[in-house]
Scaffold this motif. Structure first.
Motif, PDB file in Angstrom:
ATOM      1  N   LYS A   1     -31.383 -11.160   4.279  1.00  0.00           N
ATOM      2  CA  LYS A   1     -30.208 -11.736   3.613  1.00  0.00           C
ATOM      3  C   LYS A   1     -30.395 -11.967   2.114  1.00  0.00           C
ATOM      4  N   PRO A   2     -31.551 -12.519   1.663  1.00  0.00           N
ATOM      5  CA  PRO A   2     -31.680 -12.748   0.209  1.00  0.00           C
ATOM      6  C   PRO A   2     -31.531 -11.475  -0.619  1.00  0.00           C
ATOM      7  N   ALA A   3     -32.137 -10.360  -0.161  1.00  0.00           N
ATOM      8  CA  ALA A   3     -32.022  -9.103  -0.909  1.00  0.00           C
ATOM      9  C   ALA A   3     -30.594  -8.593  -0.893  1.00  0.00           C
ATOM     10  N   ILE A   4     -29.906  -8.720   0.248  1.00  0.00           N
ATOM     11  CA  ILE A   4     -28.513  -8.253   0.341  1.00  0.00           C
ATOM     12  C   ILE A   4     -27.621  -9.079  -0.578  1.00  0.00           C
ATOM     13  N   ILE A   5     -27.787 -10.405  -0.529  1.00  0.00           N
ATOM     14  CA  ILE A   5     -26.967 -11.282  -1.383  1.00  0.00           C
ATOM     15  C   ILE A   5     -27.226 -10.981  -2.859  1.00  0.00           C
ATOM     16  N   ALA A   6     -28.509 -10.777  -3.224  1.00  0.00           N
ATOM     17  CA  ALA A   6     -28.837 -10.479  -4.614  1.00  0.00           C
ATOM     18  C   ALA A   6     -28.237  -9.144  -5.048  1.00  0.00           C
ATOM     19  N   ALA A   7     -28.276  -8.149  -4.165  1.00  0.00           N
ATOM     20  CA  ALA A   7     -27.698  -6.837  -4.505  1.00  0.00           C
ATOM     21  C   ALA A   7     -26.190  -6.947  -4.698  1.00  0.00           C
ATOM     22  N   LEU A   8     -25.528  -7.688  -3.815  1.00  0.00           N
ATOM     23  CA  LEU A   8     -24.079  -7.887  -3.968  1.00  0.00           C
ATOM     24  C   LEU A   8     -23.779  -8.654  -5.255  1.00  0.00           C
ATOM     25  N   ALA A   9     -24.636  -9.623  -5.591  1.00  0.00           N
ATOM     26  CA  ALA A   9     -24.441 -10.370  -6.845  1.00  0.00           C
ATOM     27  C   ALA A   9     -24.581  -9.451  -8.053  1.00  0.00           C
ATOM     28  N   LEU A  10     -25.560  -8.530  -7.989  1.00  0.00           N
ATOM     29  CA  LEU A  10     -25.743  -7.575  -9.085  1.00  0.00           C
ATOM     30  C   LEU A  10     -24.501  -6.701  -9.252  1.00  0.00           C
ATOM     31  N   LEU A  11     -23.974  -6.186  -8.139  1.00  0.00           N
ATOM     32  CA  LEU A  11     -22.745  -5.384  -8.215  1.00  0.00           C
ATOM     33  C   LEU A  11     -21.580  -6.225  -8.727  1.00  0.00           C
ATOM     34  N   GLY A  12     -21.542  -7.496  -8.298  1.00  0.00           N
ATOM     35  CA  GLY A  12     -20.472  -8.375  -8.772  1.00  0.00           C
ATOM     36  C   GLY A  12     -20.516  -8.580 -10.273  1.00  0.00           C
ATOM     37  N   ILE A  13     -21.726  -8.719 -10.832  1.00  0.00           N
ATOM     38  CA  ILE A  13     -21.874  -8.879 -12.283  1.00  0.00           C
ATOM     39  C   ILE A  13     -21.381  -7.630 -13.009  1.00  0.00           C
ATOM     40  N   ILE A  14     -21.730  -6.456 -12.468  1.00  0.00           N
ATOM     41  CA  ILE A  14     -21.284  -5.199 -13.094  1.00  0.00           C
ATOM     42  C   ILE A  14     -19.757  -5.105 -13.097  1.00  0.00           C
ATOM     43  N   VAL A  15     -19.151  -5.414 -11.947  1.00  0.00           N
ATOM     44  CA  VAL A  15     -17.689  -5.361 -11.844  1.00  0.00           C
ATOM     45  C   VAL A  15     -17.048  -6.391 -12.763  1.00  0.00           C
ATOM     46  N   LEU A  16     -17.591  -7.598 -12.776  1.00  0.00           N
ATOM     47  CA  LEU A  16     -17.037  -8.665 -13.609  1.00  0.00           C
ATOM     48  C   LEU A  16     -17.124  -8.299 -15.093  1.00  0.00           C
ATOM     49  N   THR A  17     -18.217  -7.673 -15.479  1.00  0.00           N
ATOM     50  CA  THR A  17     -18.392  -7.274 -16.877  1.00  0.00           C
ATOM     51  C   THR A  17     -17.322  -6.280 -17.318  1.00  0.00           C
ATOM     52  N   SER A  18     -16.861  -5.448 -16.384  1.00  0.00           N
ATOM     53  CA  SER A  18     -15.862  -4.439 -16.741  1.00  0.00           C
ATOM     54  C   SER A  18     -14.470  -5.034 -16.930  1.00  0.00           C
ATOM     55  N   PHE A  19     -14.258  -6.272 -16.431  1.00  0.00           N
ATOM     56  CA  PHE A  19     -12.925  -6.876 -16.525  1.00  0.00           C
ATOM     57  C   PHE A  19     -12.862  -8.079 -17.467  1.00  0.00           C
ATOM     58  N   ALA A  20     -14.013  -8.670 -17.784  1.00  0.00           N
ATOM     59  CA  ALA A  20     -13.987  -9.899 -18.576  1.00  0.00           C
ATOM     60  C   ALA A  20     -15.047  -9.854 -19.670  1.00  0.00           C
ATOM     61  N   ASP A  21     -14.744 -10.520 -20.790  1.00  0.00           N
ATOM     62  CA  ASP A  21     -15.690 -10.678 -21.882  1.00  0.00           C
ATOM     63  C   ASP A  21     -16.529 -11.916 -21.585  1.00  0.00           C
ATOM     64  N   LEU A  22     -17.794 -11.719 -21.259  1.00  0.00           N
ATOM     65  CA  LEU A  22     -18.647 -12.809 -20.800  1.00  0.00           C
ATOM     66  C   LEU A  22     -19.516 -13.392 -21.905  1.00  0.00           C
ATOM     67  N   ARG A  23     -19.263 -13.027 -23.159  1.00  0.00           N
ATOM     68  CA  ARG A  23     -20.069 -13.577 -24.253  1.00  0.00           C
ATOM     69  C   ARG A  23     -19.716 -15.045 -24.456  1.00  0.00           C
ATOM     70  N   VAL A  24     -20.741 -15.890 -24.479  1.00  0.00           N
ATOM     71  CA  VAL A  24     -20.497 -17.336 -24.588  1.00  0.00           C
ATOM     72  C   VAL A  24     -20.445 -17.795 -26.042  1.00  0.00           C
ATOM     73  N   ALA A  25     -21.046 -17.039 -26.968  1.00  0.00           N
ATOM     74  CA  ALA A  25     -21.094 -17.455 -28.378  1.00  0.00           C
ATOM     75  C   ALA A  25     -19.813 -17.041 -29.091  1.00  0.00           C
ATOM     76  N   ARG A  26     -18.685 -17.509 -28.564  1.00  0.00           N
ATOM     77  CA  ARG A  26     -17.389 -17.212 -29.169  1.00  0.00           C
ATOM     78  C   ARG A  26     -16.560 -18.484 -29.266  1.00  0.00           C
ATOM     79  N   GLU A  27     -15.606 -18.475 -30.168  1.00  0.00           N
ATOM     80  CA  GLU A  27     -14.691 -19.605 -30.289  1.00  0.00           C
ATOM     81  C   GLU A  27     -13.423 -19.308 -29.501  1.00  0.00           C
ATOM     82  N   ASN A  28     -12.702 -20.360 -29.156  1.00  0.00           N
ATOM     83  CA  ASN A  28     -11.393 -20.251 -28.524  1.00  0.00           C
ATOM     84  C   ASN A  28     -11.455 -19.495 -27.192  1.00  0.00           C
ATOM     85  N   LEU A  29     -12.393 -19.892 -26.345  1.00  0.00           N
ATOM     86  CA  LEU A  29     -12.450 -19.311 -25.008  1.00  0.00           C
ATOM     87  C   LEU A  29     -11.297 -19.852 -24.165  1.00  0.00           C
TER      88      LEU A  29
END
Length: 530
Positions: free
Chosen positions: A296-324
């Motif tokens: 389970k830990p490896a499966i959850i981590a792999a799904l989390a990795l894919l989730g980060i990739i997908v999320l990156t394609s739809f959202a700007d995840l840079r935190v050092a910005r104003e007016n978030l």
């Protein structure tokens, strides 16, 4: 012709001779360059200022972000080799295609392509398939030459199908050559070429080559059935649904990794270096999945990795910005949660791999290969500077400039310089390794060819396919050496050489097809990156 006109040619010839003697590549390039720099200084035909540029060259190499992908891809490939992906793929593909004449050879080619797209390391692929597939093919009555050639050729697909170490190195060398060529042409806002462009350009030609391999094996089975018999039906008497389900189960992990790495590059989500980091993490999780008792830990981590990739394609995840906005805060929070889940799975996987003595061997292999590549890069930088200081650029320019009345120009037209360079690289491939050719020949001829107007991506893919033949051409083809080391004693060396020759011809045919139809290499980069 005086000494000033010939010293650069003598330097190139001496370098090739020393490399053929087996002296280490990095010390050959750097040592010969220093000797000829001193000779040039003695005779007053070399400017010492060229040597003063070496520290800056080394600094540029060590801080080159694109080259960071090299150790990451090496780590990814070595880790996947240890995770036993190849064994499972070969076993299930053999069951799927074994009932066909030539099916085992086709299985080897498909598995070679999948491993190429997920590891990119030729030696590991050839050795693994040589240990697993060659005894089976011989036991089923395959012609030893055909079996050996199929395995060696399938192993070399890691040279042309991304992610490939040679494409990373070629991309960096050609990017510098492209900028240099445009500056010499008076273009002071030059276009750029990236490793990602070369990755995209190599995908279609790579799979064309896979198709040609399979076509050859199918025709061989059709016209010479005794050379590649089918597996007896009683040995494959399993329900088709079971075989297909098991095959899909074996295919799923490497396919996910391929999609994560290449998909993130082609979608513009990640650079090749960032995608290499994704691949390294994914390979570690896959290896951990096979070693952990609780999956389970490896499966959850792999799904989390894919989730980060997908999320990156739809959202700007840079935190050092104003007016978030509120939605962006939510996306960043989800990304942190996914990173925590991935870190948890990675930590457990790394601990397990360390306890099984897998992680230490992977790290040592990665450090050894990466160190070799970067030391060669430093030697190549010195060689390039001295060669140019001795007038090598002008010599190559004159050599690759053809009068319209010359025989080569009348036969090949504007392609005559490409034909000459491809022929020289092919001949050198009989004796030199692909890294040596990449760092010695390409920096010399690249700027000249690109200044003549040839597309850099197309040229890079042409060179990559040509360099791929160096793994199969006797007497020093590395794939042949790897296979000879693991092949049974009943397989003679001459049979391995004879089996490789048809696949070398197929690679040359692919080179001709690409030369006649450049959009095979340029269409996808233009579509993806504009």
């Amino acid at each position: 012709m005086n000494l000033a006109d010939t010293l650069d040619l003598v330097m190139f010839a001496v370098t090739c001779a020393v490399l053929l003697s087996g002296f280490p590549v990095a010390f050959t390039l750097g040592g010969v360059a220093l000797i000829f720099a001193l000779i040039g200084l003695w005779f007053g035909i070399f400017d010492f200022g060229y040597l003063l540029a070496l520290p800056q060259r080394i600094f540029g190499t060590m801080t080159n972000e694109a080259l960071v992908a090299v150790p990451l891809f090496v780590f990814m490939g070595t880790m996947l080799e240890r995770s036993k992906v190849a064994e499972e793929l070969l076993e299930n593909m053999s069951r799927l295609f074994g009932s066909l004449r030539g099916g085992l050879g086709i299985s080897v080619t498909i598995v070679g392509a999948l491993l190429a797209a997920s590891t990119g390391i030729v030696g590991a692929t050839v050795v693994t398939m040589g240990l697993l597939a060659l005894p089976t093919m011989l036991r089923r009555g395959y012609d030893p030459a055909l079996a050996s050639g199929s395995i060696a050729a399938a192993g070399t697909l890691g040279q042309i199908i991304p992610p490939s170490i040679i494409l990373v190195l070629l991309g960096d060398v050609l990017a510098n050559a492209y900028s240099s060529a445009q500056l010499k042409m008076g273009i002071f806002t030059p276009d750029t070429m990236s490793v990602g462009d070369l990755f995209a350009g190599a995908i279609i030609p790579g799979f064309v080559l896979v198709g040609l391999y399979i076509l050859y094996q199918s025709l061989r089975a059709l016209f010479d059935p005794a050379s590649s018999p089918a597996v007896p039906h009683e040995e494959t008497d399993e329900p088709a649904g079971v075989i297909i389900r098991r095959t899909l189960s074996a295919l799923f992990p490497p396919m996910i990794l391929i999609v994560a790495v290449l998909g993130s590059i082609l979608a513009g989500i990640a650079t090749p270096t960032e995608a290499a980091a994704v691949g390294a993490v994914g390979a570690t999780l896959l290896a951990g999945y096979r070693q952990l008792e609780n999956k389970k830990p490896a499966i959850i981590a792999a799904l989390a990795l894919l989730g980060i990739i997908v999320l990156t394609s739809f959202a700007d995840l840079r935190v050092a910005r104003e007016n978030l906005t509120g939605g962006e805060y939510l996306g960043i929070g989800v990304a942190f949660a996914l990173c925590a889940a991935m870190s948890w799975g990675m930590a457990l996987s790394l601990i397990r791999l360390y306890r099984r003595d897998i992680l230490s061997s992977v790290m040592q292999s990665t450090a050894r290969i990466s160190s070799m590549v970067f030391v060669i890069l430093i030697g190549a930088a010195l060689f390039s500077l001295v060669f140019r200081g001795l007038g090598g650029d002008e010599t190559v320019q004159a050599f690759l400039t053809f009068e319209e009345t010359s025989l080569l120009y009348q036969i090949f037209g504007d392609m005559a310089p490409i034909v000459v360079v491809m022929f020289i690289m092919f001949i050198l491939g009989f004796f030199l390794d692909f890294i040596e050719i990449t760092f010695v020949v390409v920096p010399i001829v690249g700027p000249v060819l690109l200044a003549l107007g040839f597309d850099p991506v197309w040229l890079g893919v042409m060179m990559a396919i040509n360099l791929q033949t160096s793994f199969l051409t006797p007497p020093f083809g590395f794939a042949l050496f790897y296979l000879r080391g693991v092949a049974p004693e009943s397989v003679r060396t001459v049979q391995i050489y004879r089996g490789a020759i048809p696949f070398v011809i197929i690679q040359l045919l692919a080179l001709v097809i690409l030369a006649l139809y450049p959009p095979l290499a340029t269409w996808l980069p233009d579509l993806v990156f504009g």
